[in-house]
Design a protein around this motif. Structure first.
Motif, PDB file in Angstrom:
ATOM      1  N   HIS A  49      83.693  64.094  -1.939  1.00 24.35           N
ATOM      2  CA  HIS A  49      83.330  62.782  -2.480  1.00 24.35           C
ATOM      3  C   HIS A  49      84.607  61.994  -2.706  1.00 24.35           C
ATOM      4  N   SER A  50      84.789  60.952  -1.909  1.00 23.49           N
ATOM      5  CA  SER A  50      86.056  60.222  -1.940  1.00 23.49           C
ATOM      6  C   SER A  50      86.165  59.166  -3.017  1.00 23.49           C
ATOM      7  N   CYS A  51      85.100  58.915  -3.763  1.00 22.43           N
ATOM      8  CA  CYS A  51      85.222  57.887  -4.799  1.00 22.43           C
ATOM      9  C   CYS A  51      84.992  58.454  -6.187  1.00 22.43           C
ATOM     10  N   THR A  92      76.492  53.305  -0.644  1.00 15.28           N
ATOM     11  CA  THR A  92      77.041  53.667   0.659  1.00 15.28           C
ATOM     12  C   THR A  92      75.931  53.986   1.660  1.00 15.28           C
ATOM     13  N   GLN A 135      78.554  61.974   2.130  1.00 14.53           N
ATOM     14  CA  GLN A 135      77.819  60.956   2.875  1.00 14.53           C
ATOM     15  C   GLN A 135      77.353  61.492   4.228  1.00 14.53           C
ATOM     16  N   CYS A 153      83.540  52.191   3.801  1.00 10.03           N
ATOM     17  CA  CYS A 153      84.705  52.014   4.686  1.00 10.03           C
ATOM     18  C   CYS A 153      85.520  53.300   4.803  1.00 10.03           C
ATOM     19  N   TYR A 154      85.289  54.274   3.920  1.00  9.71           N
ATOM     20  CA  TYR A 154      85.991  55.565   3.979  1.00  9.71           C
ATOM     21  C   TYR A 154      85.075  56.699   4.399  1.00  9.71           C
ATOM     22  N   TYR A 155      83.909  56.747   3.771  1.00  9.07           N
ATOM     23  CA  TYR A 155      82.970  57.858   3.925  1.00  9.07           C
ATOM     24  C   TYR A 155      83.596  59.168   3.431  1.00  9.07           C
ATOM     25  N   ASP A 156      82.779  60.197   3.392  1.00 11.10           N
ATOM     26  CA  ASP A 156      83.224  61.513   2.940  1.00 11.10           C
ATOM     27  C   ASP A 156      82.187  62.542   3.373  1.00 11.10           C
ATOM     28  N   GLY A 216      79.523  50.451  -1.765  1.00 13.46           N
ATOM     29  CA  GLY A 216      80.090  51.750  -2.127  1.00 13.46           C
ATOM     30  C   GLY A 216      81.357  52.033  -1.344  1.00 13.46           C
ATOM     31  N   ASN A 217      81.485  53.249  -0.848  1.00 11.52           N
ATOM     32  CA  ASN A 217      82.721  53.624  -0.149  1.00 11.52           C
ATOM     33  C   ASN A 217      82.516  53.733   1.365  1.00 11.52           C
ATOM     34  N   VAL A 229      88.751  58.856   5.400  1.00  9.25           N
ATOM     35  CA  VAL A 229      89.684  59.281   4.358  1.00  9.25           C
ATOM     36  C   VAL A 229      90.074  60.749   4.544  1.00  9.25           C
TER      37      VAL A 229
END
Length: 170
Positions: free
Chosen positions: A166-168, A44, A73, A67-70, A64-65, A86
């Protein structure tokens, strides 16, 4: 860490990833005589903040993620808070005035066990609240600095939106 320092660190990580893959590819070609059709790198942060020169010789990105982030990140400089897409929805299901806590129907199965030191994320629009602990399917909210909560501001059934740490990760 400042934003420029964080971005420079991410650029360096991206360069290191690309160099490691290029070195491995060279060894495979020289040692085994095999052509590797796809050379991929990424995460990411490195997808979000690639080095200015890109990734020479790399033809695949593992984003990684992004497209959502958290919140994680954001903290490492890969994005800003406004980039975090997200949200995990939770509902107030109980009040514990004697303990100054709010019970919500959000546990680690809904938002991850990661990020305890950062309160598992951030409660959107409520900087006065943090997640104080999570069980499997329920969590406890507390006030920042343990100031006295005004429970009338958080009625039973109220919906809150959490930006997860952490979204993933589940």
């Amino acid at each position: 860490e400042s934003q420029p320092d964080a971005v420079a660190r991410i650029h360096a990580a991206g360069r290191q990833e690309a160099a490691a893959i290029a070195t491995l590819n060279k060894r495979i070609v020289e040692t085994l005589g095999l052509k590797v059709p796809s050379l991929g790198v990424g995460s990411t942060p490195t997808c979000s903040r690639p080095p200015p020169e890109g990734f020479p010789g790399i033809n695949e990105m593992h984003p990684g993620n992004f497209c959502y982030y958290d919140v994680m990140q954001e903290k490492i400089g890969a994005c800003s808070e406004s980039d975090i897409a997200v949200r995990v929805i939770t509902r107030v299901i109980g009040h514990y005035p004697a303990r100054n806590l709010i019970l919500v129907d959000l546990g680690w199965t809904g938002c991850s066990k990661q990020g305890e030191a950062c309160h598992y994320g951030r409660i959107e629009g409520h900087p006065e609240l943090v997640i104080g602990g999570l069980k499997q399917e329920a969590g406890l909210l507390k006030s920042v600095g343990d100031s006295k909560l005004d429970f009338t501001k958080y009625p039973l059934g109220m919906v809150l939106r959490v930006e997860p740490y952490h979204s993933c990760a589940h």
